[in-house]
Enzyme design. Structure first.
Site, mmCIF file in Angstrom:
data_model
loop_
_atom_site.group_PDB
_atom_site.id
_atom_site.type_symbol
_atom_site.label_atom_id
_atom_site.label_comp_id
_atom_site.label_asym_id
_atom_site.label_seq_id
_atom_site.Cartn_x
_atom_site.Cartn_y
_atom_site.Cartn_z
ATOM 1 N N HIS A 1 0.835 -1.212 0.000
ATOM 2 C CA HIS A 1 0.000 0.000 0.000
ATOM 3 C C HIS A 1 0.865 1.256 0.000
ATOM 4 O O HIS A 1 0.640 2.170 -0.808
ATOM 5 C CB HIS A 1 -0.930 -0.009 1.208
ATOM 6 C CG HIS A 1 -1.572 1.304 1.515
ATOM 7 N ND1 HIS A 1 -2.462 1.930 0.657
ATOM 8 C CD2 HIS A 1 -1.443 2.140 2.588
ATOM 9 C CE1 HIS A 1 -2.865 3.067 1.191
ATOM 10 N NE2 HIS A 1 -2.252 3.228 2.360
ATOM 11 N N HIS B 1 3.983 7.164 5.500
ATOM 12 C CA HIS B 1 2.813 7.821 6.081
ATOM 13 C C HIS B 1 2.082 6.984 7.129
ATOM 14 O O HIS B 1 1.357 7.528 7.956
ATOM 15 C CB HIS B 1 1.833 8.271 4.976
ATOM 16 C CG HIS B 1 0.980 7.180 4.411
ATOM 17 N ND1 HIS B 1 1.382 6.402 3.347
ATOM 18 C CD2 HIS B 1 -0.255 6.731 4.752
ATOM 19 C CE1 HIS B 1 0.431 5.531 3.052
ATOM 20 N NE2 HIS B 1 -0.583 5.703 3.891
ATOM 21 N N ASP B 2 2.259 5.673 7.129
ATOM 22 C CA ASP B 2 1.570 4.837 8.116
ATOM 23 C C ASP B 2 2.492 4.323 9.223
ATOM 24 O O ASP B 2 2.036 3.559 10.082
ATOM 25 C CB ASP B 2 0.908 3.635 7.423
ATOM 26 C CG ASP B 2 -0.466 3.959 6.858
ATOM 27 O OD1 ASP B 2 -1.103 4.908 7.370
ATOM 28 O OD2 ASP B 2 -0.902 3.278 5.916
ATOM 29 N N GLU C 1 1.492 5.596 12.817
ATOM 30 C CA GLU C 1 0.158 5.158 13.239
ATOM 31 C C GLU C 1 0.068 3.653 13.438
ATOM 32 O O GLU C 1 -0.598 3.181 14.365
ATOM 33 C CB GLU C 1 -0.878 5.603 12.201
ATOM 34 C CG GLU C 1 -2.307 5.281 12.577
ATOM 35 C CD GLU C 1 -3.308 5.871 11.600
ATOM 36 O OE1 GLU C 1 -4.332 5.215 11.329
ATOM 37 O OE2 GLU C 1 -3.064 6.990 11.101
ATOM 38 N N ASP C 2 0.741 2.891 12.581
ATOM 39 C CA ASP C 2 0.491 1.443 12.539
ATOM 40 C C ASP C 2 1.673 0.568 12.936
ATOM 41 O O ASP C 2 1.578 -0.662 12.841
ATOM 42 C CB ASP C 2 0.039 1.047 11.126
ATOM 43 C CG ASP C 2 -1.317 1.632 10.771
ATOM 44 O OD1 ASP C 2 -2.104 1.889 11.697
ATOM 45 O OD2 ASP C 2 -1.580 1.837 9.577
ATOM 46 N N ASP D 1 -5.366 5.029 -3.560
ATOM 47 C CA ASP D 1 -4.978 3.617 -3.515
ATOM 48 C C ASP D 1 -6.030 2.779 -2.807
ATOM 49 O O ASP D 1 -6.365 1.672 -3.254
ATOM 50 C CB ASP D 1 -3.624 3.435 -2.828
ATOM 51 C CG ASP D 1 -3.197 1.980 -2.859
ATOM 52 O OD1 ASP D 1 -2.979 1.463 -3.974
ATOM 53 O OD2 ASP D 1 -3.120 1.343 -1.792
#
Length: 202
Positions: free
Chosen positions: A44, A70-71, A74-75, A135
């Protein structure tokens, strides 16, 4: 060293920095999968980077780094210090932070906080968010499911929020995402007047 050689050295440095970010993202997301349970999650963030560059047409290395990372806040277990050590660029780290939800907050408050911060951020962050949305929409279109995912309504809400403060530099990307959104909603039998209404962030 002539100008052409100096330019090549500068571009090589940018590519090396992006390559380090690719490796970092792959390691950070290594145990995560997409919703289909088969596709590595890191695909992704790679696709979001490709969308920023090849669909939206931006080659700013800071935007490509933000797309790749970008993630991570957060993840994954990545923190801001890890990002700063990797990219050596406080602006990129700030852009990634703007694309990060605060999971300590209840869902409604979290979404409002997230979009309030994001839509007031630099246009480059808006473009990266639109690439993220693009996406996810393409993923939904290709899933072949019959029931619209809950995330589809959330993406419509994000789209409407972003449209209220749309920077001129993000206008083309916004139009592309709008087309993808309409196509995806149509694929799940959702008409334009059925699309979820938005409440502007406070």
């Amino acid at each position: 060293m002539g100008p052409a050689s100096q330019d090549a050295v500068a571009r090589l440095g940018e590519v090396e920095r992006l390559a380090r970010a690719v490796g970092f993202a792959a390691r950070a997301h290594h145990s995560q999968m997409r919703k289909d349970g088969r596709t590595p999650y890191v695909s992704h963030v790679f696709r979001v980077c490709l969308i920023v560059r090849h669909l939206f047409g931006y080659d700013d290395p800071r935007m490509l780094l933000t797309a790749l990372l970008h993630d991570t806040l957060e993840d994954t277990d990545t923190d801001l210090d890890d990002l700063l050590r990797l990219v050596d660029d406080a602006e990129v780290a700030r852009w990634v932070a703007l694309m990060t939800k605060d999971k300590r907050l209840p869902e409604a408050e979290r979404e409002n906080d997230y979009m309030s911060r994001l839509v007031q951020g630099p246009w480059q962050v808006i473009v990266c968010k639109l690439a993220d949305m693009a996406d996810n929409l393409m993923d939904m279109k290709q899933s072949g499911g019959k029931k619209p995912p809950r995330q589809l309504g959330r993406l419509r809400m994000y789209y409407q929020w972003i449209g209220q403060r749309l920077p001129a530099q993000a206008a083309d990307a916004y139009r592309i995402v709008g087309l993808l959104l309409e196509q995806t909603e149509a694929a799940f039998g959702i008409s334009a007047d059925q699309a979820a209404p938005s409440v502007a962030p406070a």
